[in-house]
Design a protein around this motif. Structure first.
Motif, mmCIF file in Angstrom:
data_model
loop_
_atom_site.group_PDB
_atom_site.id
_atom_site.type_symbol
_atom_site.label_atom_id
_atom_site.label_comp_id
_atom_site.label_asym_id
_atom_site.label_seq_id
_atom_site.Cartn_x
_atom_site.Cartn_y
_atom_site.Cartn_z
ATOM 1 N N PHE A 181 11.272 9.022 -7.426
ATOM 2 C CA PHE A 181 9.690 8.856 -7.307
ATOM 3 C C PHE A 181 9.128 8.653 -6.121
ATOM 4 O O PHE A 181 7.737 8.673 -5.850
ATOM 5 N N GLY A 182 10.065 8.589 -5.200
ATOM 6 C CA GLY A 182 9.787 8.503 -3.750
ATOM 7 C C GLY A 182 8.974 7.150 -3.341
ATOM 8 O O GLY A 182 9.279 6.271 -3.860
ATOM 9 N N ASP A 183 7.947 7.406 -2.624
ATOM 10 C CA ASP A 183 7.012 6.240 -2.322
ATOM 11 C C ASP A 183 5.792 6.007 -2.960
ATOM 12 O O ASP A 183 4.894 5.526 -2.640
ATOM 13 N N SER A 184 5.645 6.654 -4.112
ATOM 14 C CA SER A 184 4.495 6.827 -5.154
ATOM 15 C C SER A 184 4.268 5.683 -5.670
ATOM 16 O O SER A 184 3.172 5.314 -6.118
ATOM 17 N N ASP A 185 4.958 4.387 -5.866
ATOM 18 C CA ASP A 185 4.780 3.179 -6.583
ATOM 19 C C ASP A 185 5.346 2.109 -5.722
ATOM 20 O O ASP A 185 6.268 1.397 -6.215
ATOM 21 N N PRO A 186 4.766 1.752 -4.412
ATOM 22 C CA PRO A 186 5.173 0.847 -3.777
ATOM 23 C C PRO A 186 4.869 -0.684 -4.398
ATOM 24 O O PRO A 186 3.836 -0.811 -5.104
ATOM 25 N N VAL A 187 5.574 -1.654 -4.130
ATOM 26 C CA VAL A 187 5.689 -2.940 -4.752
ATOM 27 C C VAL A 187 4.513 -3.669 -3.858
ATOM 28 O O VAL A 187 4.701 -3.816 -2.617
ATOM 29 N N LYS A 188 3.691 -4.400 -4.497
ATOM 30 C CA LYS A 188 2.675 -4.994 -3.926
ATOM 31 C C LYS A 188 3.302 -6.424 -3.541
ATOM 32 O O LYS A 188 3.676 -7.092 -4.284
ATOM 33 N N ALA A 189 3.110 -6.892 -2.173
ATOM 34 C CA ALA A 189 3.702 -8.085 -1.643
ATOM 35 C C ALA A 189 2.688 -8.560 -0.792
ATOM 36 O O ALA A 189 1.770 -8.214 -0.477
ATOM 37 N N ASN A 190 3.142 -9.694 -0.122
ATOM 38 C CA ASN A 190 2.297 -10.557 0.713
ATOM 39 C C ASN A 190 2.115 -9.887 2.057
ATOM 40 O O ASN A 190 0.969 -10.005 2.556
ATOM 41 N N ASP A 191 3.042 -8.975 2.505
ATOM 42 C CA ASP A 191 2.984 -8.403 3.864
ATOM 43 C C ASP A 191 3.429 -7.078 3.704
ATOM 44 O O ASP A 191 4.359 -6.938 2.941
ATOM 45 N N ILE A 192 3.406 -6.135 4.831
ATOM 46 C CA ILE A 192 4.032 -4.799 4.697
ATOM 47 C C ILE A 192 5.321 -4.883 4.600
ATOM 48 O O ILE A 192 6.124 -4.112 4.101
#
Length: 196
Positions: A152-163
């Motif tokens: 899926f590539g970078d289509s669904d990044p995990v949301k976290a506290n920082d980059i």
């Protein structure tokens, strides 16, 4: 008069037959055996190979209950890498054991990349990551035909506290498998006499 009554009574008793006719012999035309010892004769048994100590209905068929388990796999990767580290091998081994236990299940490995760099490159990288996990499962004895991979590539990044944490957690391969099994309801009492 007394002698006449006694004589008539004697004639009545001796005049009756003292023999009793034999009862008719029943001829067995059906198989009354119970080969699987479930309490239902073979002639009526619709499930002739009932497991020992199963609860059966009037047709000799066992009662089943639905049972399902699930197993998850979650493997993280280093930046721009598809190498599986040793720390995740136990997780992969648990998945292969699960898939062996449920041979009719299939797995889809979903590979992801962090939202850094070229999107097309990240799709290929996420696919290589999923393929690496697939190969590890195959090495553990899982049939290749039971494993599908998707990048899926970078289509669904995990949301976290920082980059930085988002990027670290987004470089992953995940999968969830549910295995189904029907379990026979069993009975046991102190009076159970069925033999194995």
């Amino acid at each position: 008069m007394k002698y006449i009554i006694t004589g008539l009574l004697a004639l009545t008793l001796f005049g009756c037959s003292l023999s009793v006719p034999q009862p008719p012999v029943a001829k067995q035309t059906k198989n009354l055996f119970d080969n699987d010892s479930d309490g239902v004769i073979n002639q009526r048994d619709r499930c002739p190979k009932t497991p020992i100590d199963a609860v059966v209905d009037n047709d000799g068929c066992p009662t089943y209950v639905d049972s399902s388990e699930e197993n998850k796999i979650h493997v993280l990767f280093a930046n721009d890498s598809s190498v599986v580290t040793k720390s995740y091998m136990q997780n992969i081994k648990q998945m292969s054991v699960f898939l062996t236990k449920y041979p009719k299940t299939h797995i889809e490995l979903k590979g992801y990349a962090s939202p850094v760099g070229n999107a097309n490159y990240n799709v290929a990288l996420s696919q290589r990551r999923a393929i690496a996990i697939r190969q590890a499962l195959i090495n553990d004895g899982v049939a290749a035909s039971r494993i599908k991979t998707v990048g899926f590539g970078d289509s669904d990044p995990v949301k976290a506290n920082d980059i930085e944490q988002t990027n670290t957690l987004s470089r992953r391969v995940i999968a969830q498998v549910i295995g189904y099994q029907g379990n026979v309801v069993k009975e046991w009492t102190v009076y159970t006499v069925r033999k194995n």
